[in-house]
Scaffold this motif. Structure first.
Motif, PDB file in Angstrom:
ATOM      1  N   ILE A   7       0.844  -1.195   0.000  1.00  0.00           N
ATOM      2  CA  ILE A   7       0.000   0.000   0.000  1.00  0.00           C
ATOM      3  C   ILE A   7       0.881   1.246   0.000  1.00  0.00           C
ATOM      4  O   ILE A   7       1.790   1.376   0.819  1.00  0.00           O
ATOM      5  N   VAL A   8       0.597   2.153  -0.928  1.00  0.00           N
ATOM      6  CA  VAL A   8       1.295   3.440  -0.993  1.00  0.00           C
ATOM      7  C   VAL A   8       0.266   4.540  -0.748  1.00  0.00           C
ATOM      8  O   VAL A   8      -0.772   4.585  -1.421  1.00  0.00           O
ATOM      9  N   ARG A   9       0.560   5.424   0.206  1.00  0.00           N
ATOM     10  CA  ARG A   9      -0.370   6.515   0.499  1.00  0.00           C
ATOM     11  C   ARG A   9       0.390   7.840   0.535  1.00  0.00           C
ATOM     12  O   ARG A   9       1.456   7.937   1.147  1.00  0.00           O
ATOM     13  N   PHE A  10      -0.196   8.836  -0.105  1.00  0.00           N
ATOM     14  CA  PHE A  10       0.439  10.145  -0.240  1.00  0.00           C
ATOM     15  C   PHE A  10      -0.166  11.116   0.769  1.00  0.00           C
ATOM     16  O   PHE A  10      -1.366  11.405   0.739  1.00  0.00           O
ATOM     17  N   ILE A  36       4.478   3.884   2.892  1.00  0.00           N
ATOM     18  CA  ILE A  36       4.349   2.569   2.259  1.00  0.00           C
ATOM     19  C   ILE A  36       4.142   1.534   3.358  1.00  0.00           C
ATOM     20  O   ILE A  36       4.936   1.459   4.301  1.00  0.00           O
ATOM     21  N   GLN A  37       3.084   0.760   3.232  1.00  0.00           N
ATOM     22  CA  GLN A  37       2.843  -0.349   4.151  1.00  0.00           C
ATOM     23  C   GLN A  37       3.176  -1.639   3.426  1.00  0.00           C
ATOM     24  O   GLN A  37       2.530  -1.992   2.436  1.00  0.00           O
ATOM     25  N   VAL A 270      -1.289  12.126 -11.464  1.00  0.00           N
ATOM     26  CA  VAL A 270      -0.731  13.287 -10.781  1.00  0.00           C
ATOM     27  C   VAL A 270      -1.069  13.124  -9.304  1.00  0.00           C
ATOM     28  O   VAL A 270      -2.247  13.059  -8.922  1.00  0.00           O
ATOM     29  N   ALA A 271      -0.049  13.033  -8.468  1.00  0.00           N
ATOM     30  CA  ALA A 271      -0.252  12.733  -7.048  1.00  0.00           C
ATOM     31  C   ALA A 271      -1.086  13.810  -6.375  1.00  0.00           C
ATOM     32  O   ALA A 271      -0.916  15.003  -6.630  1.00  0.00           O
ATOM     33  N   HIS A 272      -1.985  13.372  -5.508  1.00  0.00           N
ATOM     34  CA  HIS A 272      -2.748  14.292  -4.664  1.00  0.00           C
ATOM     35  C   HIS A 272      -2.784  13.728  -3.255  1.00  0.00           C
ATOM     36  O   HIS A 272      -2.618  12.516  -3.040  1.00  0.00           O
ATOM     37  N   GLU A 273      -2.964  14.597  -2.287  1.00  0.00           N
ATOM     38  CA  GLU A 273      -3.040  14.146  -0.899  1.00  0.00           C
ATOM     39  C   GLU A 273      -4.208  13.179  -0.734  1.00  0.00           C
ATOM     40  O   GLU A 273      -5.313  13.433  -1.216  1.00  0.00           O
ATOM     41  N   GLY A 274      -3.936  12.067  -0.077  1.00  0.00           N
ATOM     42  CA  GLY A 274      -4.964  11.050   0.121  1.00  0.00           C
ATOM     43  C   GLY A 274      -4.948   9.966  -0.930  1.00  0.00           C
ATOM     44  O   GLY A 274      -5.658   8.956  -0.778  1.00  0.00           O
ATOM     45  N   LEU A 275      -4.166  10.136  -2.004  1.00  0.00           N
ATOM     46  CA  LEU A 275      -4.071   9.099  -3.033  1.00  0.00           C
ATOM     47  C   LEU A 275      -3.538   7.811  -2.429  1.00  0.00           C
ATOM     48  O   LEU A 275      -2.529   7.829  -1.706  1.00  0.00           O
ATOM     49  N   ILE A 276      -4.210   6.701  -2.706  1.00  0.00           N
ATOM     50  CA  ILE A 276      -3.785   5.394  -2.220  1.00  0.00           C
ATOM     51  C   ILE A 276      -3.619   4.463  -3.417  1.00  0.00           C
ATOM     52  O   ILE A 276      -4.526   4.342  -4.247  1.00  0.00           O
ATOM     53  N   LEU A 277      -2.458   3.831  -3.523  1.00  0.00           N
ATOM     54  CA  LEU A 277      -2.210   2.827  -4.545  1.00  0.00           C
ATOM     55  C   LEU A 277      -2.005   1.487  -3.851  1.00  0.00           C
ATOM     56  O   LEU A 277      -1.278   1.401  -2.863  1.00  0.00           O
ATOM     57  N   SER A 278      -2.630   0.462  -4.387  1.00  0.00           N
ATOM     58  CA  SER A 278      -2.527  -0.883  -3.825  1.00  0.00           C
ATOM     59  C   SER A 278      -1.942  -1.808  -4.869  1.00  0.00           C
ATOM     60  O   SER A 278      -2.511  -1.975  -5.954  1.00  0.00           O
ATOM     61  N   LEU A 279      -0.800  -2.398  -4.570  1.00  0.00           N
ATOM     62  CA  LEU A 279      -0.119  -3.288  -5.506  1.00  0.00           C
ATOM     63  C   LEU A 279      -0.285  -4.714  -5.031  1.00  0.00           C
ATOM     64  O   LEU A 279       0.035  -5.046  -3.888  1.00  0.00           O
ATOM     65  N   GLY A 280      -0.751  -5.575  -5.925  1.00  0.00           N
ATOM     66  CA  GLY A 280      -0.888  -6.983  -5.606  1.00  0.00           C
ATOM     67  C   GLY A 280       0.479  -7.632  -5.525  1.00  0.00           C
ATOM     68  O   GLY A 280       1.500  -7.061  -5.895  1.00  0.00           O
ATOM     69  N   THR A 281       0.541  -8.836  -5.038  1.00  0.00           N
ATOM     70  CA  THR A 281       1.798  -9.566  -4.910  1.00  0.00           C
ATOM     71  C   THR A 281       1.932 -10.539  -6.050  1.00  0.00           C
ATOM     72  O   THR A 281       0.965 -10.988  -6.661  1.00  0.00           O
ATOM     73  N   SER A 282       3.192 -10.880  -6.354  1.00  0.00           N
ATOM     74  CA  SER A 282       3.465 -11.813  -7.431  1.00  0.00           C
ATOM     75  C   SER A 282       3.254 -13.239  -6.947  1.00  0.00           C
ATOM     76  O   SER A 282       3.221 -13.513  -5.765  1.00  0.00           O
TER      77      SER A 282
END
Length: 282
Positions: A7-10, A36-37, A270-282
């Motif tokens: 998890i990535v959070r801005f 980053i979590q 374009v990054a903004h405050e509160g943006l959350i990206l979730s990356l799955g695992t391989s």
């Protein structure tokens, strides 16, 4: 076995100076802080004013252990640290990492000095949480549980580094406060960005601003969204995130940059405050 996502959070996406107001509401005015979590580990990159907001969230989850990595110690990247509430609370533990700048000052010395009179009313030593400082060498490899964090020197006045975070096959590249070279892509930035799932990149200026004959930004230590696209294409990045927005770029201006960048590299945010990206695992 199931693995939780990366998890990535801005929390802060603005560069140079906080820029609150009615024209920056959607993208935000806080200076850099990215969380980053990675499984059970919490990694924090830079301590701009966004760190204060993250701190308020962390108060809901005490006690906290986290790892804070600084790209460099210009004010916009450290000015949130004196207001990071969890660091004042006993029982919390923060590992703090940084590569000494060209002046040789450690991350501990820089954070300490900004809290001395006449700049601040109380010293760093009043923080009751456990602060454990780690000086990194350029190119150092840091292991935190299943995460591997490497750094590379970037082209920025006074020195600075970018980070590459790898966890269970997922890669995040944090390349901020760097100036591109006029005739080639920076090998260090390419190394950090190589086939990254997410590249967070310093897109402070447009090319028009950077090369402006009236007020050139050459030598100021920052890059452009156009250079971000070139780097993302060459490094075969999956997702480009434009970051470190100039304080004069309001919401409408950033909307325009987003449209133009997506025409050149469709998977651009374009990054903004509160943006959350979730990356799955391989």
């Amino acid at each position: 076995m199931f693995q939780s996502p990366l998890i990535v959070r801005f929390w802060g996406v603005r560069g140079s100076i906080p820029s609150p107001g009615p024209h920056t509401v959607r993208y935000g005015g806080n200076t850099p802080c990215v969380e980053i979590q990675a499984g059970g580990e919490r990694l924090i990159f830079d301590g701009g004013t966004g760190l204060r907001v993250l701190g308020e969230e962390l108060l809901k989850h005490l006690p906290i252990t986290a790892h804070v990595f600084f790209s460099h110690t210009h004010w916009d990247h450290i000015q949130g640290f004196p207001f990071f509430q969890p660091a004042f609370i006993p029982g919390n533990c923060f590992h703090i990492y940084g590569v000494p700048g060209v002046d040789g000052h450690s991350i501990q010395q820089c954070l300490n000095d900004q809290m001395l009179h006449p700049n601040f009313p109380v010293p760093l030593q009043i923080m009751a949480g456990a602060l454990k400082f780690h000086d990194l060498g350029p190119g150092a490899v840091t292991k935190i549980a299943d995460a591997t964090i490497t750094n590379q020197r970037l082209n920025h006045p006074g020195g600075g580094v970018g980070y590459r975070i790898k966890w269970h096959g997922q890669v995040i590249s944090y390349v901020t406060d760097t100036e591109h070279y006029p005739d080639k892509l920076d090998p260090a930035a390419l190394s950090l960005a190589n086939q990254a799932d997410v590249m967070i990149y310093d897109a402070t200026y447009t090319d028009a601003e950077y090369y402006s004959p009236a007020q050139s930004k050459i030598g100021w230590g920052h890059s452009t969204w156009q250079e971000a696209v070139k780097l993302a294409q060459t490094a075969r990045v999956k997702h480009l995130v434009l970051f470190h927005h100039d304080p004069t770029h309001d919401d409408e201006f950033l909307d325009e940059i987003c449209q133009l960048a997506q025409q050149a590299f469709p998977n651009t945010t374009v990054a903004h405050e509160g943006l959350i990206l979730s990356l799955g695992t391989s």
